[in-house]
Design an enzyme around this catalytic site. Structure first.
Site, PDB file in Angstrom:
ATOM      1  CE1 TYR A 187      62.426 -52.056  39.067  1.00 45.56           C
ATOM      2  CE2 TYR A 187      63.095 -51.106  36.970  1.00 45.56           C
ATOM      3  CZ  TYR A 187      62.106 -51.604  37.799  1.00 45.56           C
ATOM      4  OH  TYR A 187      60.800 -51.657  37.367  1.00 45.56           O
ATOM      5  CD  GLU A 235      60.317 -46.328  42.699  1.00 52.22           C
ATOM      6  OE1 GLU A 235      59.145 -46.278  42.251  1.00 52.22           O
ATOM      7  OE2 GLU A 235      60.787 -47.327  43.269  1.00 52.22           O
ATOM      8  NE  ARG A 237      53.392 -56.591  38.253  1.00 53.87           N
ATOM      9  CZ  ARG A 237      54.349 -56.457  39.148  1.00 53.87           C
ATOM     10  NH1 ARG A 237      54.356 -57.217  40.235  1.00 53.87           N
ATOM     11  NH2 ARG A 237      55.319 -55.579  38.961  1.00 53.87           N
ATOM     12  CE  LYS A 272      58.371 -53.543  35.687  1.00 57.79           C
ATOM     13  NZ  LYS A 272      58.588 -54.841  36.364  1.00 57.79           N
ATOM     14  CG  PHE A 295      66.379 -61.166  38.525  1.00 49.61           C
ATOM     15  CD1 PHE A 295      66.039 -59.852  38.205  1.00 49.61           C
ATOM     16  CD2 PHE A 295      66.246 -61.576  39.845  1.00 49.61           C
ATOM     17  CE1 PHE A 295      65.595 -58.971  39.181  1.00 49.61           C
ATOM     18  CE2 PHE A 295      65.806 -60.699  40.832  1.00 49.61           C
ATOM     19  CZ  PHE A 295      65.477 -59.393  40.491  1.00 49.61           C
ATOM     20  CG  ASN A 310      56.310 -57.737  36.064  1.00 46.73           C
ATOM     21  OD1 ASN A 310      56.769 -56.779  35.464  1.00 46.73           O
ATOM     22  ND2 ASN A 310      56.720 -58.108  37.251  1.00 46.73           N
ATOM     23  CG  HIS A 335      57.865 -49.890  39.033  1.00 46.81           C
ATOM     24  ND1 HIS A 335      58.552 -50.634  39.973  1.00 46.81           N
ATOM     25  CD2 HIS A 335      57.837 -48.619  39.510  1.00 46.81           C
ATOM     26  CE1 HIS A 335      58.933 -49.835  40.957  1.00 46.81           C
ATOM     27  NE2 HIS A 335      58.517 -48.604  40.713  1.00 46.81           N
ATOM     28  NE  ARG A 353      54.048 -52.952  45.962  1.00 46.68           N
ATOM     29  CZ  ARG A 353      55.118 -53.546  45.433  1.00 46.68           C
ATOM     30  NH1 ARG A 353      55.606 -53.136  44.271  1.00 46.68           N
ATOM     31  NH2 ARG A 353      55.695 -54.558  46.038  1.00 46.68           N
TER      32      ARG A 353
HETATM   33  O1  CDP Z   1      57.635 -55.315  40.755  1.00 45.92           O
HETATM   34  P1  CDP Z   1      57.520 -55.905  42.145  1.00 45.92           P
HETATM   35  O2  CDP Z   1      57.648 -54.880  43.231  1.00 45.92           O
HETATM   36  O3  CDP Z   1      56.300 -56.770  42.276  1.00 45.92           O
HETATM   37  O4  CDP Z   1      58.751 -56.911  42.305  1.00 45.92           O
HETATM   38  P2  CDP Z   1      60.241 -56.699  42.830  1.00 45.92           P
HETATM   39  O5  CDP Z   1      60.566 -57.903  43.646  1.00 45.92           O
HETATM   40  O6  CDP Z   1      60.445 -55.357  43.428  1.00 45.92           O
HETATM   41  O7  CDP Z   1      61.101 -56.784  41.495  1.00 45.92           O
HETATM   42  C1  CDP Z   1      61.108 -55.719  40.584  1.00 45.92           C
HETATM   43  C2  CDP Z   1      61.020 -56.296  39.200  1.00 45.92           C
HETATM   44  O8  CDP Z   1      62.160 -57.065  38.928  1.00 45.92           O
HETATM   45  C3  CDP Z   1      59.831 -57.243  38.990  1.00 45.92           C
HETATM   46  O9  CDP Z   1      58.635 -56.564  38.695  1.00 45.92           O
HETATM   47  C4  CDP Z   1      60.319 -58.072  37.816  1.00 45.92           C
HETATM   48  O10 CDP Z   1      60.065 -57.384  36.583  1.00 45.92           O
HETATM   49  C5  CDP Z   1      61.825 -58.128  38.053  1.00 45.92           C
HETATM   50  N1  CDP Z   1      62.205 -59.421  38.661  1.00 45.92           N
HETATM   51  C6  CDP Z   1      62.749 -60.369  37.855  1.00 45.92           C
HETATM   52  O11 CDP Z   1      62.932 -60.137  36.665  1.00 45.92           O
HETATM   53  N2  CDP Z   1      63.102 -61.595  38.381  1.00 45.92           N
HETATM   54  C7  CDP Z   1      62.913 -61.855  39.686  1.00 45.92           C
HETATM   55  N3  CDP Z   1      63.294 -63.038  40.167  1.00 45.92           N
HETATM   56  C8  CDP Z   1      62.358 -60.882  40.510  1.00 45.92           C
HETATM   57  C9  CDP Z   1      61.999 -59.665  39.982  1.00 45.92           C
HETATM   58 MG    MG Z   2      59.366 -53.684  43.826  1.00 41.84          MG
END
Ligand code: CDP
Ligand code: MG
Length: 157
Positions: A54, A134, A107, A14, A62, A120, A123, A90
């Site tokens: 996304y 993707e 992370r 990212k 958010f 973070n 991805h 993952r």
């Molecule tokens: O990336 P990951 O699969 O761990 O998390 P996700 O729940 O699929 O969310 C995708 C991305 O959205 C996260 O990596 C965060 O960068 C962002 N996100 C956020 O900005 N605020 C949240 N409350 C949840 C996710």
């Molecule tokens: Mg995700």
């Protein structure tokens, strides 16, 4: 289910990972693990591509702030191949446990604000079907390089 040795996953460094100069370090994690690089780009993604990627998050509060963050610089989309690549990646990311990302994970080691909308660094696709979708969004079929590593005989039986 196909041969797990050739499972592919979609990984993206990212914008914060790029701005902070963590590209080499992150790629190293995947190389060291034994995954094979199949495709990689360095690009500033369009808002349209990010919204497509996304799309399942678009109803979240958010989301506008998150898209702004994702547009704040170039990213490094990649395809890595190997045994259970999606699930293993993952674990390397510590994606499932964002709140308390374990030390030793990408992370856990490289970012602090992992709990919410904070940057973070990386991805990783969360399922094989998601990875396929993707990969198709970010790469053309031609950009996925077919090659055999001579080292593979030392990684896989
Ligand atoms: O990336 P990951 O699969 O761990 O998390 P996700 O729940 O699929 O969310 C995708 C991305 O959205 C996260 O990596 C965060 O960068 C962002 N996100 C956020 O900005 N605020 C949240 N409350 C949840 C996710
Ligand atoms: Mg995700």
């Amino acid at each position: 289910m196909g041969d797990p040795n050739v499972e592919r996953t979609f990984i993206m460094i990212k914008p914060d990972g790029v701005h902070r100069g963590l590209v080499g370090k992150i790629i190293k994690r995947f190389e060291s693990k034994g995954f094979k690089l199949v495709a990689m780009k360095f690009m500033w993604p369009s808002e349209q591509l990010l919204r497509q990627h996304y799309s399942d998050l678009s109803n979240n509060q958010f989301f506008p702030g998150f898209i702004k963050y994702m547009l704040s610089g170039p990213v490094v989309p990649m395809v890595w191949e190997g045994l259970d690549a999606v699930k293993t990646a993952r674990f390397l990311l510590c994606a499932a446990n964002r709140k308390d990302a374990n030390p030793g994970t990408i992370r856990g080691d490289l970012c602090t604000q992992t709990e919410h909308s904070g940057p973070n660094v990386i991805h990783g696709a969360d399922a094989v079907e998601a990875a396929e979708r993707e990969i198709g969004l970010w790469f053309t079929e031609k950009e996925l390089v077919t090659w055999t590593r001579t080292v593979d005989t030392w990684v896989y039986e």
